[in-house]
Motif scaffolding. Structure first.
Motif, PDB file in Angstrom:
ATOM      1  N   LEU A  22       1.460  -1.083   0.492  1.00  0.00           N
ATOM      2  CA  LEU A  22      -0.178  -0.003   0.368  1.00  0.00           C
ATOM      3  C   LEU A  22       0.856   1.409   0.295  1.00  0.00           C
ATOM      4  O   LEU A  22       2.109   1.241   0.879  1.00  0.00           O
ATOM      5  N   GLU A  23       1.091   2.412  -1.095  1.00  0.00           N
ATOM      6  CA  GLU A  23       1.046   3.028  -1.339  1.00  0.00           C
ATOM      7  C   GLU A  23       0.536   5.007  -0.929  1.00  0.00           C
ATOM      8  O   GLU A  23      -0.835   4.748  -1.553  1.00  0.00           O
ATOM      9  N   PHE A  24       0.298   5.959  -0.500  1.00  0.00           N
ATOM     10  CA  PHE A  24      -0.059   6.647  -0.375  1.00  0.00           C
ATOM     11  C   PHE A  24       0.114   8.041  -1.195  1.00  0.00           C
ATOM     12  O   PHE A  24       1.489   8.612  -1.222  1.00  0.00           O
ATOM     13  N   TRP A  25      -0.722   9.006  -1.516  1.00  0.00           N
ATOM     14  CA  TRP A  25      -0.452   9.839  -1.940  1.00  0.00           C
ATOM     15  C   TRP A  25      -0.858  11.012  -1.455  1.00  0.00           C
ATOM     16  O   TRP A  25      -2.134  11.036  -1.150  1.00  0.00           O
ATOM     17  N   TYR A  26       0.047  12.520  -1.582  1.00  0.00           N
ATOM     18  CA  TYR A  26      -0.899  13.604  -2.013  1.00  0.00           C
ATOM     19  C   TYR A  26      -1.279  14.648  -3.442  1.00  0.00           C
ATOM     20  O   TYR A  26      -0.466  14.384  -4.096  1.00  0.00           O
ATOM     21  N   GLY A  27      -2.723  15.158  -3.447  1.00  0.00           N
ATOM     22  CA  GLY A  27      -2.816  15.623  -4.545  1.00  0.00           C
ATOM     23  C   GLY A  27      -3.148  17.216  -4.479  1.00  0.00           C
ATOM     24  O   GLY A  27      -3.910  17.584  -3.538  1.00  0.00           O
ATOM     25  N   ILE A  28      -3.160  17.831  -5.608  1.00  0.00           N
ATOM     26  CA  ILE A  28      -4.171  19.210  -5.840  1.00  0.00           C
ATOM     27  C   ILE A  28      -4.629  18.983  -6.620  1.00  0.00           C
ATOM     28  O   ILE A  28      -5.331  18.962  -7.882  1.00  0.00           O
ATOM     29  N   PHE A  29      -6.056  19.485  -6.210  1.00  0.00           N
ATOM     30  CA  PHE A  29      -7.102  19.531  -6.769  1.00  0.00           C
ATOM     31  C   PHE A  29      -7.813  21.265  -6.900  1.00  0.00           C
ATOM     32  O   PHE A  29      -7.904  22.008  -5.643  1.00  0.00           O
ATOM     33  N   VAL A  30      -9.270  22.105  -7.460  1.00  0.00           N
ATOM     34  CA  VAL A  30      -9.416  22.836  -7.889  1.00  0.00           C
ATOM     35  C   VAL A  30     -11.462  22.744  -8.484  1.00  0.00           C
ATOM     36  O   VAL A  30     -11.336  21.264  -8.632  1.00  0.00           O
ATOM     37  N   GLU A  43      11.196  13.659   7.180  1.00  0.00           N
ATOM     38  CA  GLU A  43       9.187  13.473   7.566  1.00  0.00           C
ATOM     39  C   GLU A  43       8.614  12.180   6.852  1.00  0.00           C
ATOM     40  O   GLU A  43       7.175  11.912   6.990  1.00  0.00           O
ATOM     41  N   GLY A  44       9.514  11.727   6.160  1.00  0.00           N
ATOM     42  CA  GLY A  44       8.963  10.561   5.574  1.00  0.00           C
ATOM     43  C   GLY A  44       8.751   9.614   4.277  1.00  0.00           C
ATOM     44  O   GLY A  44       7.423   8.700   3.641  1.00  0.00           O
ATOM     45  N   THR A  45       8.582  11.164   3.388  1.00  0.00           N
ATOM     46  CA  THR A  45       7.759  11.487   2.284  1.00  0.00           C
ATOM     47  C   THR A  45       8.658  11.575   1.180  1.00  0.00           C
ATOM     48  O   THR A  45       9.634  12.657   1.422  1.00  0.00           O
ATOM     49  N   GLU A  46       8.378  11.849   0.220  1.00  0.00           N
ATOM     50  CA  GLU A  46       8.814  12.758  -1.218  1.00  0.00           C
ATOM     51  C   GLU A  46       7.921  13.292  -2.307  1.00  0.00           C
ATOM     52  O   GLU A  46       7.081  12.646  -2.517  1.00  0.00           O
ATOM     53  N   THR A  47       8.762  13.689  -2.974  1.00  0.00           N
ATOM     54  CA  THR A  47       7.840  14.946  -3.430  1.00  0.00           C
ATOM     55  C   THR A  47       7.461  13.449  -5.241  1.00  0.00           C
ATOM     56  O   THR A  47       8.797  12.633  -5.634  1.00  0.00           O
ATOM     57  N   SER A  48       6.494  13.720  -5.925  1.00  0.00           N
ATOM     58  CA  SER A  48       5.980  13.288  -6.869  1.00  0.00           C
ATOM     59  C   SER A  48       5.293  13.661  -7.827  1.00  0.00           C
ATOM     60  O   SER A  48       3.700  13.293  -7.297  1.00  0.00           O
ATOM     61  N   MET A  49       5.643  14.074  -8.633  1.00  0.00           N
ATOM     62  CA  MET A  49       4.885  15.119  -9.691  1.00  0.00           C
ATOM     63  C   MET A  49       3.571  14.172 -10.987  1.00  0.00           C
ATOM     64  O   MET A  49       4.534  13.271 -11.377  1.00  0.00           O
ATOM     65  N   SER A  50       2.836  14.642 -11.104  1.00  0.00           N
ATOM     66  CA  SER A  50       2.257  14.272 -12.773  1.00  0.00           C
ATOM     67  C   SER A  50       3.034  14.937 -13.363  1.00  0.00           C
ATOM     68  O   SER A  50       3.533  15.812 -13.201  1.00  0.00           O
TER      69      SER A  50
END
Length: 323
Positions: free
Chosen positions: A247-255, A287-294
């Protein structure tokens, strides 16, 4: 009639010119970044780490605003109803974008009411237990859960959140039962584990690692099948004895959905700039996370189609109800 048509054409022309001028001028005031969880959690941490660089790229201040509750659906609903002008954006996870709209028909919004801008980070979850327990490995956890069905309590940042789904997948694969205790964000969930009010959490790395490093929590594995370079001292699930767990987790930007394409493009470019900054990458890594851009907003859209299938299937398999 010709005069009336000419007047209408002029009016439309003026309106279009004003709209174009507004788009060209965007942004000309502060931009709000809305987070669906309490301060101190992973989404809040990511938003605050990137906000200065994001604002520098936009040439305007970026204000982080927390609207916790309902697995981040309150924040998503707020952004959906905001003016589609690029001044109110959402940092969101699969819970508010995929899971909650699919499983809760009572929500006032659907995933189609939000327009994808870009994914910004990815990371494993961290399986952490209270230091008050005797659990030191995944095998210990499975043994304790089997010995006392529903006796162990796991904390999450809300119904349908990634920590909730992480624990649900664990119980499915190990044929165990544990009691879910939802909170209004990652920070209060982790605080409950530290206090011993709950036994464990599949926490997001930014909300867990500082507490682990200070000895207030005991981390026993990451949620990816293999070890993660972000948290190199912890075993992956394969090494821990659960090779099918990943299981891997992500955050993204939405409008809001009707946000003009030029505005979405500016937000994408600003996010790309912000997440490329060495200080942002370094702070996230701590913080244990990394950038991952689309690669583009369209690329993020395609990614979300497959992600929706995964998360919704998991939620339904685990009989998770989002209310």
């Amino acid at each position: 009639m010709k005069i009336a048509h000419f007047a209408l054409a002029c009016t439309l022309s003026v309106t279009a010119s004003q709209a174009c001028a507004q788009l060209a001028d965007y942004p000309n005031r502060p931009v709000r970044v809305v987070v669906g969880f309490a301060p101190g959690g992973a989404a809040d941490t990511v938003a605050r780490i990137m906000s200065d660089a994001f604002g520098k790229a936009l040439k305007q201040p970026v204000v982080v605003e927390n609207k916790p509750g309902a697995g981040s659906s309150i924040a998503a609903d707020y952004v959906v109803k905001a003016a589609p002008d690029g001044y109110t954006v959402l940092i969101a996870s699969p819970s508010s974008i995929s899971i909650n709209p699919a499983l809760n028909p009572g929500l006032s919004y659907t995933a189609k009411d939000l327009k994808a801008v870009t994914k910004i980070t990815t990371s494993p979850l961290v399986l952490a237990v209270s230091s008050k327990t005797e659990i030191k490995t995944v095998a210990d956890l499975i043994k304790a859960a089997k010995a006392n069905p529903d006796g162990l309590n796991y904390a999450s940042s809300g119904n349908g959140s990634a920590p909730h789904l992480g624990a649900a997948l664990f119980t499915l694969l190990t044929d165990t039962k544990m009691t879910h205790v939802p909170y209004r964000g990652g920070a209060p969930a982790i605080q409950s584990v530290m206090a011993g009010d709950t036994d464990l959490s599949f926490g997001t790395a930014p909300s867990v690692l500082s507490q682990v490093n200070s000895g207030k929590l005991r981390a026993i594995a990451v949620s990816t099948s293999e070890k993660s370079a972000l948290v190199p001292n912890l075993p992956g699930m394969r090494e821990a004895g659960l090779p099918d767990y990943n299981l891997e987790f992500w955050y993204g930007i939405f409008v809001p959905q009707n946000t003009p394409v030029p505005v979405v493009k500016k937000l994408y470019e600003a996010a790309t700039y912000a997440m490329a900054q060495p200080e942002v990458k370094a702070a996230l890594a701590r913080e244990g996370t990394e950038t991952s851009m689309s690669k583009s907003p369209e690329d993020f859209d395609k990614f979300l189609v497959e992600e929706d299938k995964f998360w919704v299937k998991l939620a339904k398999s685990a009989s998770i109800a989002v209310k």
